[in-house]
Design a protein around this motif. Structure first.
Motif, short mmCIF file in Angstrom:
data_model
loop_
_atom_site.label_atom_id
_atom_site.label_comp_id
_atom_site.label_asym_id
_atom_site.label_seq_id
_atom_site.Cartn_x
_atom_site.Cartn_y
_atom_site.Cartn_z
N UNK A 1 0.86 -1.19 0.00
CA UNK A 1 0.00 0.00 0.00
C UNK A 1 0.90 1.24 0.00
N UNK A 2 0.37 2.34 -0.48
CA UNK A 2 1.15 3.58 -0.53
C UNK A 2 1.67 3.97 0.85
N UNK A 3 0.84 3.78 1.88
CA UNK A 3 1.23 4.15 3.24
C UNK A 3 2.41 3.32 3.71
N UNK A 4 2.35 2.00 3.47
CA UNK A 4 3.43 1.11 3.90
C UNK A 4 4.70 1.37 3.10
N UNK A 5 4.55 1.50 1.80
CA UNK A 5 5.70 1.73 0.93
C UNK A 5 6.42 3.02 1.32
N UNK A 6 5.68 4.08 1.53
CA UNK A 6 6.26 5.37 1.87
C UNK A 6 6.97 5.30 3.22
N UNK A 7 6.33 4.68 4.20
CA UNK A 7 6.94 4.59 5.53
C UNK A 7 8.23 3.77 5.49
N UNK B 1 13.97 8.74 11.35
CA UNK B 1 13.45 8.10 12.56
C UNK B 1 11.93 8.03 12.46
N UNK B 2 11.31 7.22 13.34
CA UNK B 2 9.85 7.13 13.36
C UNK B 2 9.24 8.50 13.66
N UNK B 3 9.87 9.24 14.56
CA UNK B 3 9.37 10.56 14.91
C UNK B 3 9.42 11.51 13.70
N UNK B 4 10.55 11.48 12.97
CA UNK B 4 10.69 12.34 11.79
C UNK B 4 9.68 11.98 10.71
N UNK C 1 6.60 14.35 9.22
CA UNK C 1 6.42 14.62 7.79
C UNK C 1 5.04 14.18 7.29
N UNK C 2 4.56 13.06 7.82
CA UNK C 2 3.29 12.51 7.36
C UNK C 2 2.11 12.91 8.24
N UNK C 3 2.41 13.68 9.28
CA UNK C 3 1.40 14.10 10.25
C UNK C 3 0.70 12.89 10.87
N UNK C 4 1.53 11.96 11.37
CA UNK C 4 1.04 10.74 12.01
C UNK C 4 1.77 10.54 13.34
N UNK C 5 1.18 9.74 14.19
CA UNK C 5 1.84 9.34 15.43
C UNK C 5 2.96 8.35 15.08
N UNK C 6 4.09 8.39 15.79
CA UNK C 6 5.16 7.42 15.54
C UNK C 6 4.69 5.96 15.65
N UNK C 7 3.73 5.68 16.54
CA UNK C 7 3.21 4.31 16.65
C UNK C 7 2.52 3.86 15.37
N UNK C 8 1.83 4.79 14.72
CA UNK C 8 1.15 4.48 13.46
C UNK C 8 2.18 4.18 12.37
N UNK C 9 3.24 5.00 12.35
CA UNK C 9 4.32 4.79 11.38
C UNK C 9 4.96 3.42 11.61
N UNK C 10 5.24 3.11 12.86
CA UNK C 10 5.86 1.83 13.22
C UNK C 10 4.97 0.66 12.77
N UNK C 11 3.67 0.79 12.95
CA UNK C 11 2.72 -0.24 12.56
C UNK C 11 2.73 -0.44 11.05
N UNK C 12 2.75 0.65 10.30
CA UNK C 12 2.77 0.55 8.83
C UNK C 12 4.04 -0.14 8.35
#
Length: 183
Positions: free
Chosen positions: A131-137, A147-150, A154-165
């Motif tokens: 998915x675009x979200x997973x690929x981008x992350x 980093x997850x925080x960075x 950039x994506x205006x998401x919580x680091x936990x969401x980024x980590x999950x993707x």
């Protein structure tokens, strides 16, 4: 502690200690390389190269340092694999290598296994099927080195969401390479 004693014996030229060390770690290194190469012959060749480099450089391992011997030998095998990819022209020159890969718990760390393959053309191709979200992350984390925080900023998401993707994308990639399935 047992590994430290064995390595110390190797560092003073004890051939029996080398044989014990090789016997103990050969299956560990070979299984790691099977997972990242998906080729028994290549894995065996790189395993042999790993142990040759280990023998030549055993004095460089600090038995009093923080790193475990298992981490040291997996790092050598990872570098041998990267050398193999370069020689086979499968390594993409435009990607930066993340030298901070932690191989500590390699048997349970799915991300490490996929990370080793992210530099190959095959993985880059399969990455496009996520998915675009997973690929981008995943690209931002492992190719751009953010980093997850960075990434979250950039994506205006919580680091936990980024980590999950990232985790879910890597799980999908692992299924592809372990079973040869398409997404």
């Amino acid at each position: 502690m047992e590994d430290d004693k064995l390595v110390k014996r190797c560092q003073v030229g004890d051939k029996e200690a080398f044989q014990e060390l090789i016997s103990k770690y050969h299956p560990f290194v070979y299984k790691f390389l099977i997972k990242i190469t998906a080729n028994e012959d290549v894995a065996e060749d790189i395993t042999q190269e790993t142990f040759l480099k280990l023998i030549r450089n055993i004095e460089k391992f600090d038995v009093h340092g923080k790193a475990k011997f298992s981490t040291y030998i997996i790092t050598i095998s990872k570098n041998c694999y990267i050398d193999y990819l370069r020689k086979e022209k499968k390594f993409s020159q435009d990607l930066a290598i993340d030298e901070n890969i932690n191989a500590e718990d390699i048997n349970t760390n799915t991300e490490s296994i996929v990370l080793e393959k992210i530099y190959s053309k095959e993985v880059k191709k399969e990455l496009e099927n996520l998915s675009e979200e997973q690929k981008l992350a995943i690209k931002m984390k492992y190719i751009e080195g953010l980093t997850l925080k960075e990434i979250g900023e950039k994506l205006e998401l919580e680091p936990k969401t980024v980590k999950s993707r990232i985790h879910n994308g890597i799980v999908k990639l692992r299924k592809i390479f372990e079973g040869g399935d398409k997404l």
